[in-house]
Design a protein around this motif. Structure first.
Motif, PDB file in Angstrom:
ATOM      1  N   THR A   3       0.851  -1.190   0.000  1.00 53.46           N
ATOM      2  CA  THR A   3       0.000   0.000   0.000  1.00 53.46           C
ATOM      3  C   THR A   3       0.879   1.229   0.000  1.00 53.46           C
ATOM      4  O   THR A   3       1.931   1.254   0.641  1.00 53.46           O
ATOM      5  N   MET A   4       0.462   2.259  -0.722  1.00 48.83           N
ATOM      6  CA  MET A   4       1.142   3.550  -0.666  1.00 48.83           C
ATOM      7  C   MET A   4       0.113   4.654  -0.850  1.00 48.83           C
ATOM      8  O   MET A   4      -0.929   4.445  -1.469  1.00 48.83           O
ATOM      9  N   SER A   5       0.414   5.794  -0.282  1.00 47.25           N
ATOM     10  CA  SER A   5      -0.501   6.923  -0.404  1.00 47.25           C
ATOM     11  C   SER A   5      -0.364   7.541  -1.796  1.00 47.25           C
ATOM     12  O   SER A   5       0.641   7.329  -2.491  1.00 47.25           O
ATOM     13  N   ALA A   6      -1.351   8.311  -2.189  1.00 47.40           N
ATOM     14  CA  ALA A   6      -1.302   8.995  -3.480  1.00 47.40           C
ATOM     15  C   ALA A   6      -0.106   9.945  -3.530  1.00 47.40           C
ATOM     16  O   ALA A   6       0.543  10.091  -4.564  1.00 47.40           O
ATOM     17  N   ARG A   7       0.196  10.553  -2.401  1.00 47.33           N
ATOM     18  CA  ARG A   7       1.350  11.463  -2.343  1.00 47.33           C
ATOM     19  C   ARG A   7       2.640  10.695  -2.579  1.00 47.33           C
ATOM     20  O   ARG A   7       3.490  11.119  -3.369  1.00 47.33           O
ATOM     21  N   GLU A   8       2.802   9.536  -1.915  1.00 46.68           N
ATOM     22  CA  GLU A   8       3.993   8.711  -2.132  1.00 46.68           C
ATOM     23  C   GLU A   8       4.077   8.265  -3.584  1.00 46.68           C
ATOM     24  O   GLU A   8       5.161   8.266  -4.176  1.00 46.68           O
ATOM     25  N   PHE A   9       2.936   7.880  -4.152  1.00 42.53           N
ATOM     26  CA  PHE A   9       2.906   7.459  -5.553  1.00 42.53           C
ATOM     27  C   PHE A   9       3.385   8.583  -6.464  1.00 42.53           C
ATOM     28  O   PHE A   9       4.218   8.370  -7.335  1.00 42.53           O
ATOM     29  N   ASN A  10       2.861   9.798  -6.251  1.00 39.06           N
ATOM     30  CA  ASN A  10       3.245  10.939  -7.087  1.00 39.06           C
ATOM     31  C   ASN A  10       4.721  11.299  -6.934  1.00 39.06           C
ATOM     32  O   ASN A  10       5.359  11.736  -7.898  1.00 39.06           O
ATOM     33  N   GLN A  11       5.266  11.098  -5.747  1.00 39.12           N
ATOM     34  CA  GLN A  11       6.661  11.452  -5.504  1.00 39.12           C
ATOM     35  C   GLN A  11       7.636  10.403  -6.023  1.00 39.12           C
ATOM     36  O   GLN A  11       8.781  10.722  -6.312  1.00 39.12           O
ATOM     37  N   ASP A  29      -6.130   7.323  -1.061  1.00 39.59           N
ATOM     38  CA  ASP A  29      -6.402   8.756  -1.149  1.00 39.59           C
ATOM     39  C   ASP A  29      -7.099   9.148   0.144  1.00 39.59           C
ATOM     40  O   ASP A  29      -8.189   8.638   0.439  1.00 39.59           O
ATOM     41  N   ARG A  30      -6.438   9.973   0.917  1.00 42.47           N
ATOM     42  CA  ARG A  30      -6.937  10.370   2.243  1.00 42.47           C
ATOM     43  C   ARG A  30      -7.189   9.155   3.140  1.00 42.47           C
ATOM     44  O   ARG A  30      -8.175   9.070   3.852  1.00 42.47           O
ATOM     45  N   GLY A  31      -6.287   8.176   3.037  1.00 38.89           N
ATOM     46  CA  GLY A  31      -6.351   7.002   3.894  1.00 38.89           C
ATOM     47  C   GLY A  31      -7.273   5.892   3.425  1.00 38.89           C
ATOM     48  O   GLY A  31      -7.295   4.816   4.005  1.00 38.89           O
ATOM     49  N   GLU A  32      -8.023   6.123   2.365  1.00 37.76           N
ATOM     50  CA  GLU A  32      -8.953   5.119   1.848  1.00 37.76           C
ATOM     51  C   GLU A  32      -8.424   4.542   0.537  1.00 37.76           C
ATOM     52  O   GLU A  32      -7.912   5.278  -0.309  1.00 37.76           O
ATOM     53  N   PRO A  33      -8.542   3.223   0.335  1.00 40.21           N
ATOM     54  CA  PRO A  33      -8.116   2.641  -0.939  1.00 40.21           C
ATOM     55  C   PRO A  33      -8.846   3.295  -2.110  1.00 40.21           C
ATOM     56  O   PRO A  33     -10.062   3.453  -2.072  1.00 40.21           O
ATOM     57  N   ALA A  34      -8.087   3.719  -3.119  1.00 36.34           N
ATOM     58  CA  ALA A  34      -8.690   4.414  -4.258  1.00 36.34           C
ATOM     59  C   ALA A  34      -8.353   3.748  -5.595  1.00 36.34           C
ATOM     60  O   ALA A  34      -9.182   3.756  -6.507  1.00 36.34           O
TER      61      ALA A  34
END
Length: 79
Positions: A3-11, A29-34
């Protein structure tokens, strides 16, 4: 499954791609699977039967579940 956050993915898209090589990556995204990132091999393997991907990811209605009755006893606390 990682799992990774959208921010981690973008970075670090490269890290997400490397992780997807090991298995599906859930992007939150905001802690929820997206989203889920899959390797092309995993994606193709999911579609081998020719079934629609959404149908393959959905749960069928043919679950047969028997639940045991639960007994709950409540007591009023003494004053």
């Amino acid at each position: 499954m990682s799992t990774m956050s959208a921010r981690e993915f973008n970075q670090d898209v490269s890290a997400a791609k490397r992780a997807a090589g090991e298995g599906p990556v859930v992007i939150t995204d905001r802690g929820e699977p997206a989203f889920v990132l899959l390797s092309i091999d995993d994606y193709r393997r999911m579609g081998e039967s020719g079934a629609d991907l959404v149908d393959r990811l959905s749960m069928g209605d043919d679950l047969d579940v028997d639940f045991e009755p639960v007994e709950i006893s409540l007591r009023v606390p003494e004053l």
